[in-house]
Design an enzyme around this catalytic site. Structure first.
Site, short mmCIF file in Angstrom:
data_model
loop_
_atom_site.label_atom_id
_atom_site.label_comp_id
_atom_site.label_asym_id
_atom_site.label_seq_id
_atom_site.Cartn_x
_atom_site.Cartn_y
_atom_site.Cartn_z
CD GLU A 236 -2.70 -1.57 0.44
OE1 GLU A 236 -2.76 -0.60 -0.54
OE2 GLU A 236 -3.81 -2.38 0.08
CB CYS A 270 -1.40 6.97 1.54
SG CYS A 270 -2.33 5.78 1.96
#
Length: 464
Positions: A236, A270
């Site tokens: 990720e 993010c």
């Protein structure tokens, strides 16, 4: 900022004041080996425990997170600077993940029967594989850990955690919470190790899977090392999420959500909204309202109730962000608000808006991991989608439009990302898959999908 006193120790620093919080020693290689062996032994017992028994312990972890919410929230804020209110929200999300995983694992991982082509019976099972090693970042000290650990514990695996060193205290408190909730010893292990020790651990014969949340650069390095050792990975990674504001958007709603999407968690997320691609007919109106709202945000102590934006987590991160702003301006971007390093203690950076953002600038090409927004004008919907997809990243994105049917069609057919938010901004939802494409990584977490990432999908074929 983390500072080393020698190669064996480091300090954690409060980004609000710049003062030292604690000092820690890295583990010895011998200690690491002992922990790995303990994790393997715990897994061999845990894999035979029923989903009901696992689930009762996982739910107890969720409750214990609530019992120790005040202490954990304060520590997270002290270690990385997020607003205290958002630390509380993070812990609530963690409890939700515990409850979801405990309830759904038996359904997601249940055996499946299939009829074979020769008429015989086939059985598909989802078996745990062993030790899962998680390398996690600092921006969500509890959530990043809970996201991978709880899912894999419910699947029957055991956990090794290397947390970001500047949130070591949060990692240790989580371990204590797991223990208090009744998780058997050896199933969740915090490793205080350096990068070289981490690289060696990836190759350990008892480590069966590796999951990383971090930058694309870190993802490439870990992916190569794990691949060379033939270890399954979930990565990720970062992103430069685009939020499209179409001509028919509710302007007031779009401005409100886009501001929140850019500055939530001090902009260090993010999946934060980062590039704002606005249709030409409403560009000036959006810009005026957006800049006004960003300019009015109160920057200050993250523990005070009226603060809307806290400090960045480390001094080096603030320096990098400011350098990206300066280089973008040197290549033609304009600062509409912010963009100046404030005086005083702490690693603060003001809410900043750039326009005239174009290819070749860091504000267009790179992830700006902090409260800096990039405004980009698009000719029409097609041009807006082209600009949105003109990125090496593909984690999330958003669309603002009163025509929800049209927005869903754009999201489904054209948006090259793992997640799309329509007329809202969101972070994570336990019932929906989380993950990206391109340089944002691969694999999925949440929504039951994460439970199948680190299991052996086994075929059992039964003859007559």
């Amino acid at each position: 900022m983390e500072t080393s006193t020698n190669k064996h120790t480091f300090k954690t620093i409060n980004p609000t004041s710049g003062k030292t919080l604690s000092s820690y020693n890295y583990m010895t290689d011998k200690t690491i080996e002992s922990v790995v062996e303990k994790a393997q032994k715990a897994y061999l017992n845990w894999r035979s425990v029923s989903f009901d028994e696992r689930g009762s312990i996982i739910k107890a972890i969720g409750r214990e997170l609530q019992n120790q919410k005040s202490e954990l929230a304060a520590l997270m804020t002290d270690e990385m600077g997020k607003l205290l209110t958002q630390s509380h929200q993070e812990i609530d999300l963690c409890t939700g993940i515990c409850d979801y995983a405990a309830t759904e694992a038996a359904k997601v991982l249940k055996n499946e029967e299939r009829k074979l082509s020769n008429g015989n019976r086939g059985l598909i099972t989802y078996s745990p594989i062993g030790i899962i090693y998680g390398i996690q970042p600092w921006n969500y000290p509890a959530y990043q850990v809970i996201r991978f650990a709880i899912t894999n514990l419910m699947a029957g695996n055991s956990i090794l955690l290397k947390h970001a060193s500047n949130v070591t205290g949060s990692a240790q408190l989580l371990a204590s919470i797991f223990e208090t909730a009744g998780l058997p010893d050896g199933l969740f292990n915090v490793l205080i190790i350096d990068h070289d020790q981490s690289d060696t651990l990836i190759e350990h014969k008892l480590v069966r899977g590796v999951t990383l949340t971090g930058s694309a650069i870190a993802g490439k390095k870990v992916g190569v090392k794990a691949g060379n050792a033939l270890k399954k990975t979930v990565l990720e990674l970062g992103s430069n999420d685009a939020y499209l504001v179409l001509e028919d958007a509710d302007l007031e709603l779009a401005i409100e959500k886009c501001v929140k999407g850019r500055i939530y968690n001090n902009g260090e997320t993010c999946i934060a909204a980062k590039r704002f691609i606005v249709a030409a007919p409403i560009y000036d109106a959006f810009k005026e309202g957006f800049v006004k709202a960003m300019s009015n945000l109160k920057l200050g102590d993250p523990k005070k109730e009226d603060t809307e934006l806290g400090p960045m987590a480390r001094q080096d991160l603030r320096d990098k962000l400011h350098d990206q702003v300066i280089k973008s301006v040197e290549k033609g971007a304009r600062i509409l608000c912010g963009g100046q390093l404030p005086d005083g203690n702490g690693y603060y950076y003001p809410a900043t808006v750039l326009d005239n953002v174009k290819p070749g600038q860091p504000a267009y090409e790179e992830e700006l991991f902090g409260p800096v927004a990039s405004l980009i004008k698009a000719k029409d919907d097609e041009d807006a989608m082209r600009i949105a997809n003109d990125s090496r990243f593909g984690l999330g994105g958003g669309i603002f439009s009163k025509n929800t049917v049209h927005a869903i069609a754009l999201a489904e057919k054209y948006f090259d990302t793992g997640m799309v938010f329509i007329n809202t901004f969101g972070l994570a939802e336990p019932t929906m898959p989380f993950g990206g494409v391109k340089d944002s990584g691969y694999g999925r977490e949440h929504g039951g999908f994460g439970m199948k990432e680190f299991v052996n999908i086994k075929s059992i074929l039964v003859g007559e």
